[in-house]
Design a protein around this motif. Structure first.
Motif, PDB file in Angstrom:
ATOM      1  N   THR A 149     -57.717 -30.385  29.285  1.00 62.04           N
ATOM      2  CA  THR A 149     -56.983 -29.314  29.143  1.00 62.04           C
ATOM      3  C   THR A 149     -56.130 -29.081  27.806  1.00 62.04           C
ATOM      4  N   ASN A 150     -56.206 -27.978  27.261  1.00 57.12           N
ATOM      5  CA  ASN A 150     -55.623 -27.412  26.013  1.00 57.12           C
ATOM      6  C   ASN A 150     -54.414 -26.790  26.192  1.00 57.12           C
ATOM      7  N   THR A 151     -53.511 -26.975  25.235  1.00 54.13           N
ATOM      8  CA  THR A 151     -52.059 -26.101  25.180  1.00 54.13           C
ATOM      9  C   THR A 151     -52.114 -25.117  24.350  1.00 54.13           C
ATOM     10  N   TYR A 152     -51.723 -23.881  24.794  1.00 46.85           N
ATOM     11  CA  TYR A 152     -51.509 -22.723  23.891  1.00 46.85           C
ATOM     12  C   TYR A 152     -50.202 -22.318  24.077  1.00 46.85           C
ATOM     13  N   ALA A 153     -49.539 -22.319  23.007  1.00 49.86           N
ATOM     14  CA  ALA A 153     -48.122 -21.911  22.991  1.00 49.86           C
ATOM     15  C   ALA A 153     -48.008 -20.681  21.847  1.00 49.86           C
ATOM     16  N   LEU A 154     -47.084 -19.910  22.401  1.00 46.61           N
ATOM     17  CA  LEU A 154     -46.569 -18.761  21.718  1.00 46.61           C
ATOM     18  C   LEU A 154     -45.434 -18.940  20.728  1.00 46.61           C
ATOM     19  N   VAL A 155     -45.556 -18.652  19.581  1.00 47.45           N
ATOM     20  CA  VAL A 155     -44.693 -19.071  18.462  1.00 47.45           C
ATOM     21  C   VAL A 155     -44.511 -17.651  17.629  1.00 47.45           C
ATOM     22  N   LYS A 156     -43.302 -17.791  17.000  1.00 50.70           N
ATOM     23  CA  LYS A 156     -42.920 -16.528  16.025  1.00 50.70           C
ATOM     24  C   LYS A 156     -43.219 -17.088  14.553  1.00 50.70           C
ATOM     25  N   VAL A 157     -43.477 -16.283  13.774  1.00 54.46           N
ATOM     26  CA  VAL A 157     -43.377 -16.431  12.372  1.00 54.46           C
ATOM     27  C   VAL A 157     -41.786 -16.662  11.954  1.00 54.46           C
ATOM     28  N   GLU A 158     -41.549 -17.343  11.273  1.00 58.03           N
ATOM     29  CA  GLU A 158     -40.082 -17.612  10.754  1.00 58.03           C
ATOM     30  C   GLU A 158     -40.438 -17.471   9.236  1.00 58.03           C
ATOM     31  N   VAL A 159     -41.115 -18.057   8.378  1.00 59.25           N
ATOM     32  CA  VAL A 159     -41.399 -17.716   6.966  1.00 59.25           C
ATOM     33  C   VAL A 159     -42.924 -17.471   6.761  1.00 59.25           C
ATOM     34  N   PRO A 160     -43.314 -16.032   6.611  1.00 55.96           N
ATOM     35  CA  PRO A 160     -44.682 -15.763   6.340  1.00 55.96           C
ATOM     36  C   PRO A 160     -45.384 -16.187   5.045  1.00 55.96           C
ATOM     37  N   ALA A 161     -44.810 -16.406   4.121  1.00 50.88           N
ATOM     38  CA  ALA A 161     -45.682 -16.617   2.938  1.00 50.88           C
ATOM     39  C   ALA A 161     -44.670 -17.815   2.006  1.00 50.88           C
ATOM     40  N   ARG A 162     -44.734 -18.994   2.344  1.00 50.42           N
ATOM     41  CA  ARG A 162     -43.710 -20.089   1.702  1.00 50.42           C
ATOM     42  C   ARG A 162     -44.725 -20.619   0.569  1.00 50.42           C
ATOM     43  N   GLY A 163     -44.070 -20.689  -0.638  1.00 44.66           N
ATOM     44  CA  GLY A 163     -44.842 -21.397  -1.635  1.00 44.66           C
ATOM     45  C   GLY A 163     -46.039 -20.667  -2.338  1.00 44.66           C
ATOM     46  N   ARG A 164     -46.583 -21.448  -3.414  1.00 44.48           N
ATOM     47  CA  ARG A 164     -47.614 -20.805  -3.749  1.00 44.48           C
ATOM     48  C   ARG A 164     -48.957 -20.586  -2.971  1.00 44.48           C
ATOM     49  N   GLN A 165     -48.937 -21.617  -2.145  1.00 46.74           N
ATOM     50  CA  GLN A 165     -50.166 -21.453  -1.089  1.00 46.74           C
ATOM     51  C   GLN A 165     -49.954 -20.413   0.048  1.00 46.74           C
ATOM     52  N   ARG A 166     -48.617 -20.102  -0.143  1.00 41.22           N
ATOM     53  CA  ARG A 166     -48.562 -18.835   0.935  1.00 41.22           C
ATOM     54  C   ARG A 166     -48.608 -19.433   2.461  1.00 41.22           C
ATOM     55  N   ARG A 167     -47.946 -20.768   2.623  1.00 42.16           N
ATOM     56  CA  ARG A 167     -47.903 -20.961   4.090  1.00 42.16           C
ATOM     57  C   ARG A 167     -47.372 -20.477   5.085  1.00 42.16           C
ATOM     58  N   ILE A 168     -47.799 -20.556   6.129  1.00 44.03           N
ATOM     59  CA  ILE A 168     -47.149 -19.694   7.387  1.00 44.03           C
ATOM     60  C   ILE A 168     -46.252 -20.802   8.061  1.00 44.03           C
ATOM     61  N   VAL A 169     -44.902 -20.630   7.996  1.00 43.99           N
ATOM     62  CA  VAL A 169     -44.054 -21.515   8.721  1.00 43.99           C
ATOM     63  C   VAL A 169     -43.503 -21.055  10.094  1.00 43.99           C
ATOM     64  N   ILE A 170     -43.821 -21.602  11.142  1.00 42.55           N
ATOM     65  CA  ILE A 170     -43.288 -21.122  12.551  1.00 42.55           C
ATOM     66  C   ILE A 170     -42.087 -21.701  13.026  1.00 42.55           C
ATOM     67  N   ASN A 171     -41.788 -21.272  14.026  1.00 35.75           N
ATOM     68  CA  ASN A 171     -40.554 -21.894  14.886  1.00 35.75           C
ATOM     69  C   ASN A 171     -41.080 -22.653  16.111  1.00 35.75           C
ATOM     70  N   SER A 172     -40.422 -23.582  16.428  1.00 36.59           N
ATOM     71  CA  SER A 172     -40.336 -23.838  17.974  1.00 36.59           C
ATOM     72  C   SER A 172     -41.615 -24.817  18.416  1.00 36.59           C
TER      73      SER A 172
END
Length: 183
Positions: A101-124
């Motif tokens: 089995t695989n887990t699919y989780a629903l998350v929300k974007v907390e910070v859409p573009a952090r740092g030079r690489q524009r990393r996506i930060v999610i919550n929870s």
């Protein structure tokens, strides 16, 4: 110095366990060594080449469905063309729990573009091994070779999660393939 044996091939008549047809299987040695012991190869049943191709195609189809038909490259292209925004819903795919089995989780974007690489930060979401920050390709920054990926929102999977506990759902690759209309 020991003399090396020449390369050789063993053939054995078998009956396919999938389709029931008779076929001749072969196993070749490389530098005098066979990939498995000869007595284990000389069994009455096996899978014919045609059934092996069908099984390989099925595995590829299930793997693509598990990833919701996204690759690292297509995820990166999607997030470059459609930058995420704060509060946007995305899907986490976690394949680390077990093989079936695989887990699919629903998350929300907390910070859409952090740092030079524009990393996506999610919550929870965390399985104990991954972090909350993801590269644009969907790879986890804390564990880029790990089994947790960030994927764009998929309405079928997202709705299924929302109908459940609202956080995550566990699905087999066969269930995902059926949900996405693959079979």
């Amino acid at each position: 110095m020991a003399e090396r044996k020449k390369d050789s091939t063993i053939t054995w008549d078998k009956k396919c366990t999938d389709c029931g047809r008779r076929f001749t299987d072969s196993m070749s040695s490389l530098m005098g060594m066979f990939p498995c012991p000869v007595p284990l190869f000389k069994v009455p049943t096996g899978n014919c080449p045609e059934c092996r191709k069908v099984a390989a195609a099925r595995r590829e189809k299930l793997a693509a469905a598990t990833d919701l038909y996204w690759t690292f490259e297509t995820v990166k292209d999607h997030f470059e063309e459609n930058p995420p925004v704060g509060g946007q819903e995305l899907i986490i795919l976690d394949t680390s729990w077990d093989n079936s089995t695989n887990t699919y989780a629903l998350v929300k974007v907390e910070v859409p573009a952090r740092g030079r690489q524009r990393r996506i930060v999610i919550n929870s979401y965390s399985n104990g091994y991954n972090g909350q920050s993801f590269y644009r390709s969907g790879q986890n920054c804390f564990s880029p070779k790990g089994q947790v990926r960030l994927l764009p929102y998929h309405p079928v999977i997202g709705d299924l999660i929302k109908k459940g506990d609202g956080r995550e759902v566990k699905l087999t690759p066969e269930e995902v393939l059926a949900l996405l209309g693959g079979e």
